[in-house]
Design a protein around this motif. Structure first.
Motif, PDB file in Angstrom:
ATOM      1  N   THR A 177       1.481  -1.509  -0.049  1.00 38.26           N
ATOM      2  CA  THR A 177      -0.515  -0.119   0.053  1.00 38.26           C
ATOM      3  C   THR A 177       0.932   1.473   0.488  1.00 38.26           C
ATOM      4  O   THR A 177       1.322   1.661   0.559  1.00 38.26           O
ATOM      5  N   HIS A 221      -5.220  -5.280  -6.688  1.00 41.37           N
ATOM      6  CA  HIS A 221      -5.642  -4.749  -5.414  1.00 41.37           C
ATOM      7  C   HIS A 221      -6.899  -5.641  -4.857  1.00 41.37           C
ATOM      8  O   HIS A 221      -7.304  -6.545  -6.254  1.00 41.37           O
ATOM      9  N   THR A 317      -6.778  -1.952   2.418  1.00 44.01           N
ATOM     10  CA  THR A 317      -6.094  -3.084   2.602  1.00 44.01           C
ATOM     11  C   THR A 317      -5.951  -3.652   4.346  1.00 44.01           C
ATOM     12  O   THR A 317      -5.583  -4.967   4.063  1.00 44.01           O
TER      13      THR A 317
END
Length: 526
Positions: A177, A221, A317
């Motif tokens: 991230t 993702h 995340t």
């Protein structure tokens, strides 16, 4: 629908689906369907091939490729044998890519022909990379510093029939991230977190085996990986395209009778901007999952496309989803949803006290049970500890509860830019731009975009005697930066405003916004 318990690793569902419905289509890539039995065969072959290359429990492999069958095989195959796949954003190149290859400690990279040149450029500076596998069966160029082979050669072999999978409380994958005050961090997700997150999302979509999910979000993702786990849990086939196409998206939905899809806000805005079509209201879609929803268009979008619902979610995340809307919910426009029951969610002021409904504060959360949030940042105990206070993970985002405990996202506390569904670290961007010989100092900040989210503005103080032009800087950006991070706006200044200790006063730059001296690449047709 299979309702995996938290203790069920996702790869185990590959076996479960193959045993229950071996001939049923589960995934489709590039219009080539995979049955449940075929998926199991390919996943196990990938796992066997990785094991033959010395990849074992806890080892990392990087996946640097577009949405394709080999991505799913590598991701599931690695987890099947207890290894940790590390999907990497395709837009990363140069130092951005080199950092993640080295930081992950991976010894093997799975890529595709389109991304191989970017890997070739950096692999010499990644001493841990021993093997690079390229999707397909074609001829390969020479590669200095690592063995080069095709996935067709790598993903072959057989596993013992009773394969010992990783436990639910063990790491399952690592997703990087974007950092806001430093380099990108590897977020470690356990098998328990993956299974719980997947179940919560499938419940929100209210999927059954009669549905079809259309996925165009990138699989590096979390949101793109839903195409794989939705299918494994619900039995609803997922049609996964390599990339999003404004002109083709609705035709693809019609072709496959897709009843659900997920987009990022700018994608939906682009589709909304298409000329109205008499067939719009006849789309087979029940819902579109999207965040953020273009301002004020909730009801108009549902009416135009004949939707039952727009499913909104909020999270990151490290903890996803923090807030969620179900298809059958009827929540006010603009809210992200209600708190995920997996988490204890609060909104607090700077002192850590709960704010009143309607008041903005930082969104914080903690898990109600073990292994349903991230395990920590990979090999970084200091940053992991700093993310929590009194057991609560601090998101760095501001939000508010309404009187009915619906959660709305307000803004970002962190100095992160959100563009086209991507998080951009101003810190990383500034470091990369400083490599230009004509740049003495630089600051990057967000400017509101007409498509929603942000556009990127860079403010540059040139080296004495240097006279870089916007066009020169743009060429540099396009060569050195991820595509989504290339600034739209460029402004040259004599001096970047700073406080007495040398910190850039970005609030002053944001207040100035786009000025008469700002160069706009889109206005210039670039």
């Amino acid at each position: 629908m299979i309702r995996p318990s938290q203790s069920t690793p996702l790869p185990a569902l590959v076996d479960t689906r193959a045993a229950a419905t071996p001939d049923r289509m589960i995934l489709s890539f590039e219009d080539e369907p995979l049955s449940c039995a075929q998926l199991r065969e390919r996943v196990r072959a990938a796992g066997a091939g990785l094991r033959q290359r010395g990849i074992g429990r806890g080892d990392r492999i990087v996946i640097y490729m577009g949405n394709c069958r080999e991505f799913a095989e590598a991701w599931l195959g690695a987890m099947y044998i207890g290894a940790l796949p590390v999907p990497v954003n395709l837009a990363y190149r140069g130092e951005f890519l080199r950092h993640q290859l080295n930081d992950s400690g991976a010894s093997l990279v799975v890529t595709d022909p389109g991304q191989l040149p970017a890997v070739q450029d950096v692999v010499g500076g990644c001493p841990g990379i021993e093997t690079v596998a390229v999707a397909g069966e074609g001829e390969l160029p020479d590669l200095a510093g690592a063995a080069l082979m095709t996935t067709a050669k790598l993903f072959r072999g057989e596993l013992e029939e009773e394969e010992t999978m990783a436990r639910w409380d063990e790491p399952g994958t690592i997703l990087y991230t974007s950092g806001t005050t430093g380099l990108s961090k590897g977020v470690v997700l356990s098998h328990g977190y993956l299974a719980t997150m997947a179940r919560v999302i499938c419940d929100a979509f209210e999927f059954s085996e009669e549905d079809v999910y259309y996925c165009v979000l990138p699989m590096f993702h979390v949101s793109g990986l839903t195409g794989v786990w939705n299918a494994l849990i619900s039995g609803a086939p997922s049609v996964i395209d390599r990339r999003f196409s404004v002109s083709a998206a609705w035709d693809r939905v019609r072709r496959y009778g897709a009843t659900g899809t997920s987009l990022v806000g700018p994608m939906l805005q682009m589709l909304w901007n298409l000329p109205e079509d008499s067939r719009d209201a006849e789309l087979p879609l029940r819902f579109i999952g999207v965040a953020p929803v273009p301002d004020g268009l909730d009801e108009a979008i549902k009416k135009r496309y004949g939707l039952d619902a727009i499913v909104s979610m909020y999270g990151m995340t490290e903890a996803f989803p923090v807030a969620i809307t179900r298809v059958s919910d009827r929540l006010p426009a603009g809210v992200a949803g209600r708190a995920n029951p997996t988490f204890d969610v609060r909104i607090v002021d700077e002192q850590g006290g709960d704010v009143a409904p309607g008041m903005a504060g930082e969104i914080i959360c903690r898990p109600r049970t073990d292994h349903v949030m991230f395990e920590g940042y990979f090999r970084d105990e200091e940053k992991t500890a700093a993310a929590f206070r009194q057991g609560f993970f601090h998101t760095g985002d501001n939000g508010r509860f309404d009187a009915d405990e619906n959660i709305s996202f307000v803004d970002r506390k962190k100095d992160t830019i959100r563009r086209r569904g991507e998080n951009i670290s101003s810190f990383e961007l500034e470091n990369a731009i400083r490599n230009h010989p004509g740049v003495a100092d630089v600051a990057v900040h967000a400017v509101a975009s007409e498509l929603g989210e942000d556009d990127v503005k860079v403010v540059i103080a040139a080296e004495p005697g240097a006279q870089p032009t916007p066009q020169e800087m743009l060429r540099f950006f396009e060569a050195e930066l991820p595509r989504f991070a290339v600034p739209r706006y460029i402004e040259f200044v004599e001096e970047i405003p700073k406080n007495p200790v040398g910190r850039v006063l970005k609030f002053k730059l944001r207040e100035r916004g786009v000025t008469a001296e700002t160069w706009d690449r889109e206005a210039e047709g670039r």
